[in-house]
Design an enzyme around this catalytic site. Structure first.
Site, PDB file in Angstrom:
ATOM      1  N   SER A  61       0.840  -1.191   0.000  1.00 24.06           N
ATOM      2  CA  SER A  61       0.000   0.000   0.000  1.00 24.06           C
ATOM      3  C   SER A  61       0.887   1.257   0.000  1.00 24.06           C
ATOM      4  O   SER A  61       1.677   1.457  -0.920  1.00 24.06           O
ATOM      5  CB  SER A  61      -0.976  -0.039   1.175  1.00 24.06           C
ATOM      6  OG  SER A  61      -2.014   0.907   1.009  1.00 24.06           O
ATOM      7  N   ASP A 201      -9.022  -5.680  -5.342  1.00 27.23           N
ATOM      8  CA  ASP A 201      -8.220  -4.634  -4.702  1.00 27.23           C
ATOM      9  C   ASP A 201      -8.702  -3.239  -5.082  1.00 27.23           C
ATOM     10  O   ASP A 201      -9.085  -2.984  -6.227  1.00 27.23           O
ATOM     11  CB  ASP A 201      -6.765  -4.790  -5.156  1.00 27.23           C
ATOM     12  CG  ASP A 201      -5.746  -4.278  -4.172  1.00 27.23           C
ATOM     13  OD1 ASP A 201      -6.022  -3.266  -3.518  1.00 27.23           O
ATOM     14  OD2 ASP A 201      -4.667  -4.901  -4.084  1.00 27.23           O
ATOM     15  N   HIS A 228      -7.277  -5.761  -0.949  1.00 24.37           N
ATOM     16  CA  HIS A 228      -6.078  -4.946  -0.739  1.00 24.37           C
ATOM     17  C   HIS A 228      -5.029  -5.612   0.156  1.00 24.37           C
ATOM     18  O   HIS A 228      -3.946  -5.072   0.323  1.00 24.37           O
ATOM     19  CB  HIS A 228      -6.502  -3.607  -0.129  1.00 24.37           C
ATOM     20  CG  HIS A 228      -5.456  -2.538  -0.171  1.00 24.37           C
ATOM     21  ND1 HIS A 228      -4.811  -2.163  -1.326  1.00 24.37           N
ATOM     22  CD2 HIS A 228      -4.959  -1.744   0.816  1.00 24.37           C
ATOM     23  CE1 HIS A 228      -3.961  -1.192  -1.057  1.00 24.37           C
ATOM     24  NE2 HIS A 228      -4.013  -0.922   0.227  1.00 24.37           N
TER      25      HIS A 228
END
Length: 255
Positions: A61, A201, A228
């Site tokens: 991320s 995601d 995610h």
């Protein structure tokens, strides 16, 4: 991520400044929190640990946005780069997020928009609407595992860094990273690179495609049941894919 230690390697998962057990600076000015600060911090960490000569770099991320910035600033010692669930630019991220928002129930979309326009994103109604998106596109393991819940609880308890750099939610980005992009610099990266993401995601394919298209030899893998957090949602498959990549580039790397 610690499961990657199963084949004998050391896995270093550090608390960034402003997070976890590292120093918190809630009164620091907004311009204190920038990408350069965290690039310098990572280099300080690997120097202090004595692994700066050779190490694998993996970011998830925000970490996957930071990791290429680290390589671009100084590629020395980086044996490989793994980018997980990360955008190459915030413009691409927001385009995908807005598309995914349009697939939410009408009342959820209305609640999100109403509170964002009113500046009331700290209300329970906004949090509930936000959670609908998160359950679809952030972590599909519901209820969330303890480590995921703990991360969100920490943001709620001390949101300085997240709110300053990102904003109040994953898809309402109004912080200092709003204009961030690494797209035009990616052709300067010359280390083995793996890009991974989940099929559901919030980091949709167009979000991470520039990494694969612009970094020579970069490879990608999509986890079919994940959003995610593939390392949480499909942990065995994640460790298999990422672990194989790391082993492939272990020669000479610190273990």
């Amino acid at each position: 991520m610690a499961t990657l230690a199963g084949d004998g390697r050391a896995v270093v998962h550090y608390d960034q400044l402003g997070c976890g057990r590292s120093t918190h600076l809630p009164d620091a000015p907004a311009d204190f929190w920038d990408v350069g600060l965290f690039v310098e911090e990572l280099r300080t960490v690997v120097d202090a640990l004595g692994i700066a000569d050779r190490f694998h770099l993996l970011g998830q991320s925000w970490g996957g946005m930071l990791a290429p910035e680290v390589v671009l600033a100084d590629p020395s010692g980086v044996a490989s780069l793994t980018i997980c669930d990360s955008p190459a630019s915030m413009e691409l991220w927001l385009q995908a997020a807005n598309r995914l928002r349009q697939e939410l129930p009408d009342d959820v979309q209305a609640a999100l928009t109403r509170h964002e326009q009113a500046g009331t994103t700290d209300t329970p109604e906004y949090a509930a609407a936000m959670q609908v998106f998160y359950d679809r596109h952030v972590c599909r393991v519901v209820p969330n595992p303890p480590e995921v819940s703990a991360s969100f609880e920490q943001i709620e308890a001390e949101p300085t860094v997240y709110h300053t750099m990102n904003g109040p939610s994953e898809f309402h980005v109004i912080g200092s990273l709003r204009e961030w992009s690494v797209v035009d610099r990616l052709d300067r990266i010359d280390v083995p690179t793996l890009v991974v993401a989940g099929a559901y995601d919030e980091a949709q394919p167009e979000v991470w495609a520039p990494y694969v298209e612009r970094i020579a030899g970069a490879r990608s893998h999509v986890f079919p049941e994940s959003s995610h957090m593939p390392h949480v949602e499909e942990p065995e498959a994640f460790v298999d894919v990422v672990g194989s990549f790391l082993r492939e580039h272990d020669a000479g790397a610190a273990r």
